[in-house]
Each structure stands twice: as structure tokens, then as C-alpha cells.
Scaffold this motif. Structure first.
Motif, PDB file in Angstrom:
ATOM      1  N   CYS A  71     -23.081  64.851  42.018  1.00 31.33           N
ATOM      2  CA  CYS A  71     -23.594  65.165  40.676  1.00 31.33           C
ATOM      3  C   CYS A  71     -22.529  64.927  39.617  1.00 31.33           C
ATOM      4  O   CYS A  71     -22.792  64.299  38.586  1.00 31.33           O
ATOM      5  CB  CYS A  71     -24.050  66.626  40.605  1.00 31.33           C
ATOM      6  N   SER A  72     -21.344  65.434  39.854  1.00 34.90           N
ATOM      7  CA  SER A  72     -20.292  65.318  38.850  1.00 34.90           C
ATOM      8  C   SER A  72     -19.828  63.875  38.684  1.00 34.90           C
ATOM      9  O   SER A  72     -19.541  63.436  37.570  1.00 34.90           O
ATOM     10  CB  SER A  72     -19.125  66.243  39.159  1.00 34.90           C
ATOM     11  N   MET A  73     -19.767  63.128  39.786  1.00 35.16           N
ATOM     12  CA  MET A  73     -19.362  61.717  39.681  1.00 35.16           C
ATOM     13  C   MET A  73     -20.404  60.892  38.941  1.00 35.16           C
ATOM     14  O   MET A  73     -20.060  60.048  38.113  1.00 35.16           O
ATOM     15  CB  MET A  73     -19.119  61.125  41.074  1.00 35.16           C
ATOM     16  N   VAL A  74     -21.676  61.116  39.240  1.00 35.01           N
ATOM     17  CA  VAL A  74     -22.734  60.384  38.530  1.00 35.01           C
ATOM     18  C   VAL A  74     -22.683  60.730  37.051  1.00 35.01           C
ATOM     19  O   VAL A  74     -22.812  59.856  36.192  1.00 35.01           O
ATOM     20  CB  VAL A  74     -24.123  60.675  39.137  1.00 35.01           C
ATOM     21  N   ALA A  75     -22.464  62.013  36.749  1.00 35.67           N
ATOM     22  CA  ALA A  75     -22.351  62.420  35.348  1.00 35.67           C
ATOM     23  C   ALA A  75     -21.168  61.724  34.678  1.00 35.67           C
ATOM     24  O   ALA A  75     -21.286  61.208  33.566  1.00 35.67           O
ATOM     25  CB  ALA A  75     -22.198  63.935  35.252  1.00 35.67           C
ATOM     26  N   ALA A  76     -20.035  61.686  35.359  1.00 40.17           N
ATOM     27  CA  ALA A  76     -18.843  61.052  34.790  1.00 40.17           C
ATOM     28  C   ALA A  76     -19.022  59.544  34.657  1.00 40.17           C
ATOM     29  O   ALA A  76     -18.664  58.961  33.635  1.00 40.17           O
ATOM     30  CB  ALA A  76     -17.625  61.361  35.653  1.00 40.17           C
ATOM     31  N   LEU A  77     -19.583  58.914  35.683  1.00 45.21           N
ATOM     32  CA  LEU A  77     -19.725  57.463  35.651  1.00 45.21           C
ATOM     33  C   LEU A  77     -20.794  57.003  34.663  1.00 45.21           C
ATOM     34  O   LEU A  77     -20.707  55.908  34.118  1.00 45.21           O
ATOM     35  CB  LEU A  77     -20.045  56.938  37.053  1.00 45.21           C
ATOM     36  N   VAL A  93     -23.726  71.465  36.620  1.00 45.55           N
ATOM     37  CA  VAL A  93     -22.997  70.204  36.426  1.00 45.55           C
ATOM     38  C   VAL A  93     -23.753  69.297  35.455  1.00 45.55           C
ATOM     39  O   VAL A  93     -23.162  68.705  34.556  1.00 45.55           O
ATOM     40  CB  VAL A  93     -22.775  69.490  37.780  1.00 45.55           C
ATOM     41  N   VAL A  94     -25.071  69.200  35.616  1.00 42.15           N
ATOM     42  CA  VAL A  94     -25.873  68.352  34.732  1.00 42.15           C
ATOM     43  C   VAL A  94     -25.821  68.874  33.283  1.00 42.15           C
ATOM     44  O   VAL A  94     -25.624  68.112  32.336  1.00 42.15           O
ATOM     45  CB  VAL A  94     -27.331  68.276  35.237  1.00 42.15           C
ATOM     46  N   VAL A  95     -25.972  70.190  33.120  1.00 42.48           N
ATOM     47  CA  VAL A  95     -25.942  70.779  31.781  1.00 42.48           C
ATOM     48  C   VAL A  95     -24.559  70.609  31.164  1.00 42.48           C
ATOM     49  O   VAL A  95     -24.444  70.248  29.973  1.00 42.48           O
ATOM     50  CB  VAL A  95     -26.363  72.261  31.837  1.00 42.48           C
ATOM     51  N   ALA A  96     -23.520  70.832  31.934  1.00 44.28           N
ATOM     52  CA  ALA A  96     -22.160  70.650  31.421  1.00 44.28           C
ATOM     53  C   ALA A  96     -21.950  69.214  30.960  1.00 44.28           C
ATOM     54  O   ALA A  96     -21.342  68.974  29.915  1.00 44.28           O
ATOM     55  CB  ALA A  96     -21.131  71.029  32.493  1.00 44.28           C
ATOM     56  N   ASN A  97     -22.482  68.266  31.722  1.00 42.96           N
ATOM     57  CA  ASN A  97     -22.358  66.867  31.324  1.00 42.96           C
ATOM     58  C   ASN A  97     -23.096  66.611  30.015  1.00 42.96           C
ATOM     59  O   ASN A  97     -22.589  65.904  29.135  1.00 42.96           O
ATOM     60  CB  ASN A  97     -22.894  65.953  32.419  1.00 42.96           C
ATOM     61  N   ALA A  98     -24.276  67.188  29.863  1.00 42.56           N
ATOM     62  CA  ALA A  98     -25.044  66.983  28.636  1.00 42.56           C
ATOM     63  C   ALA A  98     -24.302  67.556  27.415  1.00 42.56           C
ATOM     64  O   ALA A  98     -24.299  66.969  26.346  1.00 42.56           O
ATOM     65  CB  ALA A  98     -26.419  67.619  28.768  1.00 42.56           C
ATOM     66  N   ILE A  99     -23.651  68.704  27.623  1.00 40.93           N
ATOM     67  CA  ILE A  99     -22.904  69.329  26.543  1.00 40.93           C
ATOM     68  C   ILE A  99     -21.667  68.505  26.188  1.00 40.93           C
ATOM     69  O   ILE A  99     -21.354  68.310  25.022  1.00 40.93           O
ATOM     70  CB  ILE A  99     -22.515  70.777  26.919  1.00 40.93           C
ATOM     71  N   ILE A 100     -20.995  67.987  27.207  1.00 40.24           N
ATOM     72  CA  ILE A 100     -19.783  67.196  26.991  1.00 40.24           C
ATOM     73  C   ILE A 100     -20.096  65.896  26.250  1.00 40.24           C
ATOM     74  O   ILE A 100     -19.344  65.464  25.392  1.00 40.24           O
ATOM     75  CB  ILE A 100     -19.072  66.908  28.330  1.00 40.24           C
TER      76      ILE A 100
END
Length: 174
Positions: A36-42, A166-173
Motif C-alpha cells: 500500500c505504501s509503495m503504491v502510494a509513493a510510486l 496508509v491510503v488516507v495519509a497518502n491523500a493528505i500528503i
């Protein structure tokens, strides 16, 4: 402290009696959250070409392998007892659940890169896949521990929330 009654020829891992279910849960949760975190980062940079999805799949696999290597080696070093010849390889091989948990996301990304489905928006399917995997791991392991269905479902929901965070954190970032 070492058990003085243990056979000195028995490996540290065997004396400790690693629980397979625990290893699968740990590796599965770790791998799913990592995916999840890698997909969010990539996907942060918005590249959605087929080539970028193949690149994302490769980097997710490389990251998972590096994480498994580091985690297995850390277990090996942390035991601080004499090791037998192949204990390091056994410690590394014991990280297979982490790799297995990441592989569905690797296939999803690589499939988008190979044209099996559109590369744009595949990260959402990857998030859903990993959240479902986290829920399933929590549910199955809780039931395997003889928890009631309501408790098992609750455990699955809490595990799935890791992926949602993780998904929500990515959206916020972003």
C-alpha cells in the motif's frame, strides 16, 4: 538467556519454535502495508504510462526483497547465540510471507504495464486488494485462534484499517 536443557545441536530458530501462523500473519500484514505504501509513493507523481507501471512493479518487488532480506538478517543477528551453518539462509527463507503478500500487487502493476488492463487508476485497485488482504489475514488468523466470529470480523476490520490509514495519509500528503 539460552535454555540450558536444549540440545546444543538444535538451531536457535528451532529451539524458539517459530509459529508458522504468526510468521504468515506478520509477513502478510507487513507485505500488504508495504505494498500500500509503495503504491502510494510510486503513484504520487501521477505517472500512469504502461512503462511507469512496469517500473512500479519492479520497484515494489525490489523493495519487498530488500525488506525481507533486512528483516531476516536482523532476526539472525538479534539471536546472539551460536548459529549453525545454514541458519542465516533459513532466517531469510522464513520471510517468504512478506514476499507472497506483495506479489498480487506486483502482478496487478505489471499487468497494467503489459497492457492487460488500463494503467491509469490501477493504484486504486491495488489499495482495495491490499485492504481486502489485510482484512482476510486478520479474520482467518483470529478464527484460527478460536475467536468468535464477531471478534474475528472486528480483528479483520482493525487490520484493514492499517491499509486505509496508509491510503488516507497518502491523500493528505498529496
Amino acid at each position: 538467556m539460552a535454555d540450558s536443557t536444549a540440545d546444543p545441536g538444535t538451531s536457535v530458530a528451532a529451539r524458539r519454535g517459530h509459529d508458522t501462523r504468526e510468521a504468515v500473519l506478520f509477513g502478510g500484514v507487513y507485505g500488504s502495508v508495504l505494498a500500500c505504501s509503495m503504491v502510494a509513493a510510486l503513484s504520487q507523481y501521477g505517472h500512469t504510462s504502461r512503462a511507469s507501471r512496469r517500473y512500479d512493479a519492479l520497484w515494489l518487488l525490489v523493495t519487498a526483497l530488500a525488506s525481507a532480506l533486512a528483516h531476516g538478517y536482523a532476526h539472525y543477528i538479534a539471536e546472539r547465540e551460536p548459529h549453525r551453518r545454514w541458519d542465516a539462509l533459513r532466517a531469510l527463507a522464513g520471510e517468504w510471507p512478506l514476499i507472497a503478500a506483495v506479489l498480487p500487487t506486483v502482478v496487478l502493476l505489471a499487468g497494467a504495464g503489459w497492457g492487460w488492463w488500463p494503467p491509469k487508476g490501477v493504484e486504486y485497485a491495488a489499495f482495495v486488494l491490499n485492504i481486502v488482504l489485510l482484512f482476510t489475514l486478520g479474520l482467518v488468523t483470529a478464527r484460527g485462534s478460536h475467536r468468535t466470529w464477531p471478534v474475528a470480523v472486528g480483528t479483520g476490520v482493525v487490520d484493514a484499517l492499517l491499509g486505509v490509514i496508509v491510503v488516507v495519509a497518502n491523500a493528505i500528503i498529496k
